[in-house]
Write a protein that holds these residues in place. Structure first.
Motif, short mmCIF file in Angstrom:
data_model
loop_
_atom_site.label_atom_id
_atom_site.label_comp_id
_atom_site.label_asym_id
_atom_site.label_seq_id
_atom_site.Cartn_x
_atom_site.Cartn_y
_atom_site.Cartn_z
N LEU A 103 0.84 -1.19 0.00
CA LEU A 103 0.00 0.00 0.00
C LEU A 103 0.88 1.25 0.00
N PRO A 104 1.20 1.80 -1.16
CA PRO A 104 2.11 2.95 -1.20
C PRO A 104 1.62 4.13 -0.38
N ALA A 105 0.32 4.43 -0.46
CA ALA A 105 -0.19 5.60 0.25
C ALA A 105 -0.05 5.44 1.76
N ILE A 106 -0.24 4.23 2.26
CA ILE A 106 -0.06 3.99 3.70
C ILE A 106 1.42 4.13 4.05
N GLN A 107 2.31 3.72 3.17
CA GLN A 107 3.74 3.91 3.41
C GLN A 107 4.09 5.40 3.47
N TRP A 108 3.45 6.20 2.63
CA TRP A 108 3.67 7.65 2.69
C TRP A 108 3.24 8.20 4.05
N LEU A 109 2.11 7.71 4.52
CA LEU A 109 1.61 8.18 5.81
C LEU A 109 2.52 7.73 6.94
N ARG A 110 3.07 6.53 6.82
CA ARG A 110 4.02 6.06 7.82
C ARG A 110 5.26 6.95 7.84
N VAL B 5 2.64 9.20 16.52
CA VAL B 5 2.43 7.97 17.29
C VAL B 5 1.00 7.48 17.13
N ASP B 6 0.04 8.40 17.21
CA ASP B 6 -1.36 8.02 17.09
C ASP B 6 -1.66 7.48 15.69
N ILE B 7 -1.04 8.08 14.67
CA ILE B 7 -1.18 7.57 13.32
C ILE B 7 -0.62 6.15 13.24
N PHE B 8 0.53 5.92 13.86
CA PHE B 8 1.11 4.58 13.90
C PHE B 8 0.14 3.58 14.52
N VAL C 161 -5.87 7.92 8.06
CA VAL C 161 -5.56 6.55 7.62
C VAL C 161 -6.62 6.06 6.63
N PHE C 162 -7.88 6.33 6.93
CA PHE C 162 -8.94 5.91 6.01
C PHE C 162 -8.79 6.59 4.65
N ALA C 163 -8.51 7.89 4.67
CA ALA C 163 -8.34 8.63 3.42
C ALA C 163 -7.17 8.08 2.61
N PHE C 164 -6.04 7.83 3.27
CA PHE C 164 -4.87 7.33 2.55
C PHE C 164 -5.07 5.89 2.09
N ALA C 165 -5.80 5.10 2.88
CA ALA C 165 -6.09 3.72 2.45
C ALA C 165 -6.92 3.73 1.17
N CYS C 166 -7.77 4.73 1.00
CA CYS C 166 -8.60 4.82 -0.20
C CYS C 166 -7.81 5.26 -1.42
N LEU C 167 -6.57 5.71 -1.22
CA LEU C 167 -5.73 6.12 -2.32
C LEU C 167 -4.90 4.97 -2.88
N GLN C 168 -5.22 3.74 -2.46
CA GLN C 168 -4.49 2.58 -2.96
C GLN C 168 -4.54 2.51 -4.47
N ARG C 169 -3.38 2.29 -5.07
CA ARG C 169 -3.26 2.21 -6.51
C ARG C 169 -2.93 0.79 -6.94
N SER C 170 -3.05 0.56 -8.21
CA SER C 170 -2.62 -0.73 -8.77
C SER C 170 -1.11 -0.86 -8.60
N PRO C 171 -0.61 -2.07 -8.34
CA PRO C 171 0.84 -2.27 -8.18
C PRO C 171 1.63 -1.79 -9.39
N ASP C 172 1.00 -1.75 -10.58
CA ASP C 172 1.70 -1.34 -11.79
C ASP C 172 1.69 0.17 -12.02
N THR C 173 0.95 0.91 -11.17
CA THR C 173 0.85 2.35 -11.35
C THR C 173 2.16 3.02 -10.97
N GLN C 174 2.62 3.93 -11.82
CA GLN C 174 3.85 4.68 -11.54
C GLN C 174 3.54 5.78 -10.53
N ILE C 175 4.33 5.87 -9.47
CA ILE C 175 4.09 6.88 -8.44
C ILE C 175 5.17 7.94 -8.44
#
Length: 385
Positions: free
Chosen positions: A21-28, A67-70, A273-287
């Protein structure tokens, strides 16, 4: 008028293949850097002739929200990676073993490193004082064990005490609830919070573990359930949710105290977290290059979180000796922390995690993964897993 909330056709009865999940990694990455910046600014105020603006920014902005985001991400990821697998034979042991291997080796490494510093050059430390009780309490993730202080030797390890408690609850949830684990864990955590409030849990470990802040893990689990049931926000709605979370945080921040943290910081964190989880892209999408860089920092966020106090202290000693100004300290320290975390992730975290997996029998002699867990210690996982 188009609905902004969509439902996918994914069946909840079938196991779902987990993806990175790239967007979750960005949030991390944001969460880890946020915590680090807060600590850097605090240390920068001790430098002679430090700008008053440093102190105003450090005390005025809620950098601790990382920390709370974590915590919310941890709840989300635990549901995300176990969905469809909770009723498998031995799932509870697979889960617990994977979590221990993910969290323990690196945390023990930095805890023992701090213990070595405290024994050999204690003068460079502000508050950490070595004691056998404190060390054992820290290594076992039990606050106040043997009469030790509730906070671990590595002070920011207090978050790991909550993480391990949540993992223990999730382990029991799998054991007794199977696919109903999120509900079992939610009811269990809510029960211990009420029991603490009623005075039934008076011992020190429970006074720590049964704090309402553990509800942030439940927020994350709820998001994980919604995600796997196909609930999504469209990009514009997700962006609006991020903006709403920022506004909500701004309005409620004056009410921030430890007792209110789970909703003042926890609820906006859950919305993010919910907003960023909804930004999940296809694994083939260039970021893009920047997106890939942020994802790599997200991968290294556990290392960044654990190592940054060492970097802050080391550079502070140098800066105070050279009499440089506070803003240059902030910039240099942040750059060294991010670069050092990426390096330490490859040189320390990945080898330690791989060694732990081999020791636990996750990897065969040919190097194949036998448990279904990703070989990379951070892909698709929360920062403390």
């Amino acid at each position: 008028m188009k609905m902004v909330l969509t439902m996918s056709q994914t069946s909840t009865a079938m196991p779902v293949r987990t993806q990175h999940l790239p967007a979750i990694q960005w949030l991390r990455a944001f969460a880890a850097i946020s915590v680090a910046i807060g600590h850097i600014l605090h240390e920068a105020t001790k430098i002679r002739d430090a700008s008053p603006l440093i102190e105003r920014i450090g005390s005025g902005l809620p950098f601790q929200i990382g920390v709370d985001i974590f915590f919310v991400i941890s709840g989300f990821i635990m549901v995300y990676v176990t969905w469809g697998k909770l009723d498998r034979p031995g799932a509870h042991w697979h889960f617990l073993r994977a979590r221990l291997i993910r969290i323990v080796p690196l945390y023990w490494f930095y805890t023992l490193l701090l213990a070595a510093v405290a024994l050999t050059v204690p003068s460079v430390l502000d508050t950490a004082v070595f004691s056998v009780k404190q060390l054992l309490s820290s290594l076992l993730f039990i606050p106040g064990l043997f009469g030790a202080d509730a906070r671990p030797l590595l002070k920011l390890g207090w978050t790991l005490n909550y993480e391990m408690f949540f993992y223990a609850a999730f382990f029991l949830g799998i054991l007794f609830g199977g696919h109903r684990t999120p509900w079992v864990v939610f009811i269990g955590l809510l029960s211990v919070i009420f029991a603490r409030q009623l005075g039934w849990l008076s011992t020190l470990p429970w006074q720590v573990w049964a704090d309402p802040i553990v509800l942030e893990f439940c927020f994350g689990m709820g998001i994980g359930v919604l995600y796997h049931r196909g609930v999504r926000l469209r990009p514009l709605a997700a962006a609006c949710l991020v903006a709403f979370a920022v506004v909500m945080l701004t309005l409620t921040l004056p009410n921030l105290a430890w007792a209110t943290r789970y909703w003042v910081l926890g609820v906006p964190s859950a919305l993010l977290v919910f907003a960023f989880a909804c930004l999940q892209r296809s694994p083939d999408t260039q970021i893009g290059a920047f997106g890939r860089f942020c994802a790599r920092v997200g991968d290294a966020s556990y290392t960044l979180y654990l190592m940054h106090p060492f970097v802050i202290s080391a550079i502070f000693i140098i800066w105070r000796t050279l009499d440089f100004n506070g803003w240059s300290y902030v910039g240099v320290t942040l750059a060294v922390i991010v670069g050092g975390a990426l390096l330490a992730y490859h040189l320390i975290e990945i080898p330690l995690t791989a060694a732990g997996r081999r020791l636990a029998g996750f990897v065969t002699r040919q190097g194949a993964v036998t448990s279904g867990i990703s070989k990379s210690p951070s892909k698709g996982e929360a920062p403390f897993q």
